[in-house]
Motif scaffolding. Structure first.
Motif, short mmCIF file in Angstrom:
data_model
loop_
_atom_site.label_atom_id
_atom_site.label_comp_id
_atom_site.label_asym_id
_atom_site.label_seq_id
_atom_site.Cartn_x
_atom_site.Cartn_y
_atom_site.Cartn_z
N VAL A 66 0.84 -1.21 0.00
CA VAL A 66 0.00 0.00 0.00
C VAL A 66 0.87 1.25 0.00
O VAL A 66 0.59 2.23 -0.71
CB VAL A 66 -0.95 -0.01 1.22
CG1 VAL A 66 -1.75 1.28 1.29
CG2 VAL A 66 -1.91 -1.20 1.13
N GLY A 67 1.95 1.25 0.80
CA GLY A 67 2.84 2.41 0.84
C GLY A 67 3.53 2.64 -0.49
O GLY A 67 3.68 3.80 -0.92
N THR A 70 0.92 4.10 -2.94
CA THR A 70 0.60 5.49 -2.57
C THR A 70 1.78 6.42 -2.84
O THR A 70 1.62 7.53 -3.36
CB THR A 70 0.20 5.56 -1.09
OG1 THR A 70 -0.87 4.64 -0.84
CG2 THR A 70 -0.24 6.95 -0.71
N THR A 73 2.16 6.96 -6.60
CA THR A 73 1.15 7.89 -7.11
C THR A 73 1.45 9.33 -6.70
O THR A 73 1.36 10.27 -7.51
CB THR A 73 -0.24 7.48 -6.60
OG1 THR A 73 -0.51 6.13 -6.97
CG2 THR A 73 -1.31 8.39 -7.17
N GLY A 74 1.83 9.51 -5.44
CA GLY A 74 2.16 10.86 -4.98
C GLY A 74 3.39 11.43 -5.67
O GLY A 74 3.44 12.64 -5.96
N VAL A 95 4.33 13.22 1.21
CA VAL A 95 3.92 11.99 0.51
C VAL A 95 4.42 10.75 1.26
O VAL A 95 3.69 9.76 1.39
CB VAL A 95 4.45 12.00 -0.94
CG1 VAL A 95 4.26 10.63 -1.60
CG2 VAL A 95 3.76 13.08 -1.75
N GLY A 98 2.27 10.40 4.41
CA GLY A 98 0.92 9.98 4.02
C GLY A 98 0.86 8.54 3.57
O GLY A 98 -0.10 7.83 3.87
N ALA A 99 1.90 8.08 2.86
CA ALA A 99 1.93 6.68 2.43
C ALA A 99 2.02 5.73 3.61
O ALA A 99 1.36 4.69 3.65
CB ALA A 99 3.10 6.47 1.47
N LEU A 102 -1.43 5.83 5.44
CA LEU A 102 -2.45 5.11 4.68
C LEU A 102 -2.21 3.61 4.72
O LEU A 102 -3.16 2.82 4.85
CB LEU A 102 -2.47 5.61 3.24
CG LEU A 102 -3.54 4.99 2.34
CD1 LEU A 102 -4.92 5.29 2.89
CD2 LEU A 102 -3.41 5.50 0.90
N GLY A 103 -0.95 3.20 4.64
CA GLY A 103 -0.65 1.77 4.73
C GLY A 103 -1.05 1.19 6.08
O GLY A 103 -1.60 0.08 6.15
#
Length: 226
Positions: A66-67, A70, A73-74, A95, A98-99, A102-103
């Motif tokens: 997930v990291g 993300t 993408t960032g 970024v 946030g990664a 989010l992960g």
């Protein structure tokens, strides 16, 4: 393609890319039988992080995947922006943070769904043996000595310490005889056992046969006249 490679090798996506390569190599070793996916479970206390019940390697793999997605993408969006200098560096660090967040959030959500679908079973307890029939394994059982073998629900057997109160009729328990575990002593960590005669066990109750309900409105036979 060039944009993807440029973003994948730039900060912060490159950090997650390196971790993803390690994760892929590890799972290849697991598939080959050279590693165990539970090998790190004893090194970390996952309950403190709120991800207990799932192997550490699975948790880390989910967070890395997930990291990486993300972060990639960032980074692509960051390259398409006009930010430069300190602003670009600050956005890259944002970024990265946030990664990671989010992960962790996705991992906690998956763990919560896993726990709801597969709840933890309570650990086996010695109290589960109460009321079970055991087999004496020592030459005799007294008020201060004795061992017996008892079978658990899953079919496994265990050797437990048993004690016998002196019966009024002098009945004794010898090796191979059956006994009934009727109480447990927490202080002494042993079971109280009594002689058990399987011949006196009535077994499960037999269901009573169902009787047909009486018929209503039966037709009468006509009475003969004349």
């Amino acid at each position: 393609m060039q944009e993807f490679l440029s973003a994948a090798t730039a900060f912060p996506a490159v950090l997650f890319g390196a971790a993803l390569a390690v994760v892929v190599v590890f799972w290849l070793l697991v598939l080959a039988g050279a590693a165990d996916h539970h090998c790190f479970d004893g090194d970390l206390d996952t309950d403190l992080a709120g991800i207990g019940g799932v192997p550490v390697t699975v948790s880390v793999s989910v967070m890395v995947v997930v990291g990486w997605f993300t972060g990639l993408t960032g980074t692509v969006l960051l390259h398409r922006s006009d930010a430069t200098g300190l602003t670009r560096a600050a956005l890259a660090c944002a970024v990265l943070v946030g990664a990671l967040l989010l992960g962790r959030a996705v991992l906690r959500l998956l763990v919560r769904c896993f726990r709801r679908r597969f709840p933890d079973e309570p650990p086996p307890s010695r109290q589960d043996f109460l009321g079970r029939v055991c087999t004496i394994r020592t030459g005799s059982v007294s008020s201060d000595f004795g061992q017996a073998e008892v079978t658990a629900d899953d079919g496994s057997t265990a050797i437990v310490q048993v004690r016998l109160l002196a019966p009024a009729d002098g009945t004794a328990l010898a090796a191979g005889s059956a006994g009934l575990l009727y109480a447990y002593d927490d202080e002494g960590e042993f079971f109280w056992v009594s002689p058990y005669d399987k011949a006196l066990d009535p077994g499960p109750p037999t269901p009573r046969p169902r009787t047909a309900p009486p018929r209503t409105g039966a037709r009468r036979s006509p009475r003969r006249t004349g």
